[in-house]
Design a protein around this motif. Structure first.
Motif, short mmCIF file in Angstrom:
data_model
loop_
_atom_site.label_atom_id
_atom_site.label_comp_id
_atom_site.label_asym_id
_atom_site.label_seq_id
_atom_site.Cartn_x
_atom_site.Cartn_y
_atom_site.Cartn_z
N TYR A 114 0.88 -1.21 -0.15
CA TYR A 114 -0.05 0.07 -0.12
C TYR A 114 0.75 1.31 0.12
N LEU A 115 1.79 0.98 0.71
CA LEU A 115 2.93 2.41 0.63
C LEU A 115 3.63 2.80 -0.52
N ASP A 116 4.11 1.62 -1.02
CA ASP A 116 4.57 1.53 -2.37
C ASP A 116 3.86 1.77 -3.52
N ASN A 117 2.62 1.46 -3.51
CA ASN A 117 1.57 1.55 -4.53
C ASN A 117 0.31 2.07 -4.03
N PRO A 118 0.19 3.42 -3.70
CA PRO A 118 -1.07 4.02 -3.12
C PRO A 118 -2.26 3.96 -4.13
N ASP A 119 -1.72 4.19 -5.25
CA ASP A 119 -2.96 4.31 -6.29
C ASP A 119 -3.60 3.08 -6.71
N ALA A 174 -3.17 -0.31 -5.22
CA ALA A 174 -3.71 -1.26 -4.09
C ALA A 174 -5.03 -1.13 -3.88
N PRO A 175 -5.62 -0.09 -3.92
CA PRO A 175 -7.25 -0.03 -3.72
C PRO A 175 -7.78 -0.60 -4.72
N TRP A 176 -7.53 -0.67 -5.65
CA TRP A 176 -8.07 -1.31 -7.07
C TRP A 176 -7.90 -2.65 -6.97
N LEU A 177 -6.82 -3.16 -6.50
CA LEU A 177 -6.55 -4.55 -6.13
C LEU A 177 -7.27 -5.08 -4.89
N GLU A 178 -7.49 -4.33 -4.18
CA GLU A 178 -8.33 -4.74 -2.90
C GLU A 178 -9.89 -4.94 -3.27
N ARG A 179 -10.16 -4.35 -4.10
CA ARG A 179 -11.88 -4.53 -4.60
C ARG A 179 -11.81 -5.99 -5.32
N PHE A 180 -10.87 -6.28 -5.82
CA PHE A 180 -11.04 -7.55 -6.62
C PHE A 180 -10.51 -8.68 -5.76
#
Length: 513
Positions: free
Chosen positions: A35-40, A42-48
């Protein structure tokens, strides 16, 4: 079966993200770092559910469809195989020359003797035999009248046949393999329903009690209750880490080792165990795995009155797995007059980067040092919103300055007489995964049965063989042999040797093959 193969292929594809991306059930710290390295992204990956692949709805859907498909495929095949095992071998074909292997020879022995020798030769086969009158059974002087038929019945040629089959274990092994896959899916479901997993962090000198509140992250099964947890406790007395010091693998971990004491229950005897990466601690059916390690620097913080308001080790997250450069935060809510917060960098073996910033040159703590930035204001701990211990929420705080590089024992006097911070030491910690899986042993049994079924499938070779002996008009017995192999493994040599052996036992040479 085609559907099952497609679903199995989809299941393998679905598991790929779980191998590439960090999984929350394995290491929450790695997910946080992502999340810290890819803040944009990571949330999309979380959705799936890509950080929880194996507990995601789409993975479960493929899993359940595969289970239903396997059951629907295997059960009818089992019924058909059971009927085939109880049935008689296939009837003798009329034309042997159409078979992949056929041979023919003549002998003076009667058909009954040929039948008996063929049965002996086909030991290990499931054998059926019988006889019937030959359609060519009438002699040259046979008129067809009933009176003449009675007179010549003793000289009418007869035919004896033997039908044999073997290799049913091949299909049995095939069914065992597929039923084992079903058993493996059931074992995984058992672990998902009644098991649990949890991640925790234990600093050297501290302990851990197997309770829900002791976990940093806890993943119970659907039917797991808190009282189902094994009541064990453990203490980390000493932790050592070794790293490669030279060559192309410099900085990589060579060995982790934790000396732990444990009790399976509060009134149980105390035991000892050396916890390693590939040597988990097993307590009452629960396995404790060592996942990784890091450092917990220790600080003393005094407020503007000179009162000691903070004195404890703080676990830091690794920024670099090869140098163990780490980041962490200190939250001091009891400072007066304002709450204090610190964003800290820790270097186990301190060095200086190109722009003068603090870096670590080796993961072992040979020359530890820290640098930090201090904040004053409201930490937001009373807002009721959950906070990560690895992140400082500074929206209501003000930066008051950055410290110089602090070595062991150094003190930084905070600006504006807000107090002081002393770097007093460090302790190693280990991250653990506690895993209770009641389906583990059934899964092992199912996997072993699947391997055994595969071995049977590879080693057993199905065969069908027929022998027919009939006496011709000259008084000789014509023997025909036919063979059929059902796996394409080339059984012609085997059938040929069988023909030669039968010919030897009846004392004649082969006429035609």
């Amino acid at each position: 079966m085609r559907t099952a193969l497609i679903l199995l292929f989809l299941l393998a594809l679905a598991a790929i993200p779980g191998s590439i991306l960090p999984q929350r059930e394995v290491s929450v710290e790695q997910v946080q770092n992502y999340y810290l390295d890819n803040p944009d992204l990571a949330p999309w990956l979380e959705r799936f559910y890509l950080f929880d692949v194996y507990s995601s709805p789409w993975f479960a859907a493929i899993y359940l469809l595969l289970f239903v498909s396997l059951v629907g495929c295997v059960l009818p095949r089992m019924a058909k195989h059971f009927q085939a095992m109880r049935s008689r071998p296939p009837k003798t074909p009329k034309v042997f020359s159409r078979l992949p292997y056929s041979a023919r020879f003549t002998t003076s022995e009667p058909p009954e003797r040929v039948e008996a020798e063929a049965r002996r030769l086909l030991r290990g086969y499931r054998v059926d035999s019988g006889g019937d009158e030959s359609p060519e059974g009438r002699t040259a002087g046979d008129t067809g009248d009933e009176e003449d038929d009675d007179a010549t019945s003793e000289t009418r040629p007869t035919t004896r046949w033997v039908a044999a089959e073997r290799g049913y274990l091949r299909e049995t092994g095939n069914l065992v393999f597929h039923m084992s896959l079903v058993g493996l899916l059931l074992a995984l479901a058992m672990g998902s329903l009644f098991g649990y997993r949890g991640n925790t962090l234990v600093v050297e000198g501290d302990g851990f009690a197997n309770a829900v509140t002791s976990y940093d992250n806890y993943f119970p099964g659907s039917l797991t209750e808190p009282e189902h947890l094994a009541p064990f406790t453990m203490w980390l007395d000493d932790f050592t880490a070794e790293f490669h010091d030279e060559g192309p693998v410099t900085g990589q971990a060579a060995d982790f080792e934790g000396q732990v004491r444990y009790r399976a229950a509060p009134d149980a005897e105390e035991g000892e165990h050396v916890l390693k990466v590939n040597d988990p601690l097993s307590v009452d059916g629960t396995q404790v795995y060592l996942l990784g390690t890091g450092y917990a620097p220790e600080f003393e913080v005094r407020d503007s009155r000179g009162e000691l308001v903070y004195d404890q080790p703080v676990p830091f997250l690794l920024r670099d797995e090869f140098t163990y450069m780490s980041d962490g935060v200190l939250k001091v809510p009891d400072a007066d007059p304002d709450q204090l917060g610190f964003v800290v960098e820790f270097a186990p073996t301190a060095g200086e980067g190109g722009d003068g910033e603090l870096v670590s040159t080796f993961p072992e703590a040979r020359d530890p040092a820290v640098s930090m930035e201090a904040y004053v204001g409201d930490l937001g701990l009373d807002s009721g919103e959950p906070q990560s211990v690895y992140r400082l929420y500074a929206s209501q705080m003000e930066s008051i300055g950055e410290s110089p590089v602090l070595e062991l024992g150094d003190t930084w006097d905070l600006p504006d007489e807000q107090g002081s911070v002393t770097f007093t030491g460090f302790r190693p910690f280990m991250t653990l995964q506690v895993n209770s899986d009641p389906g583990r042993i059934p899964a092992l049994v199912a996997a072993s049965a699947a391997v055994a079924g595969l071995l049977v499938m590879f080693l057993v070779r199905p065969r069908r063989c027929w022998v027919r002996a009939r006496r011709d008009a000259t008084g000789q017995t014509v023997v025909e042999i036919g063979g059929l192999e059902r796996t394409g493994d080339g059984a012609a040599d085997e059938f040929h040797e069988m023909t030669r052996e039968l010919q030897r036992r009846t004392g004649q040479r082969t006429d035609k093959e």
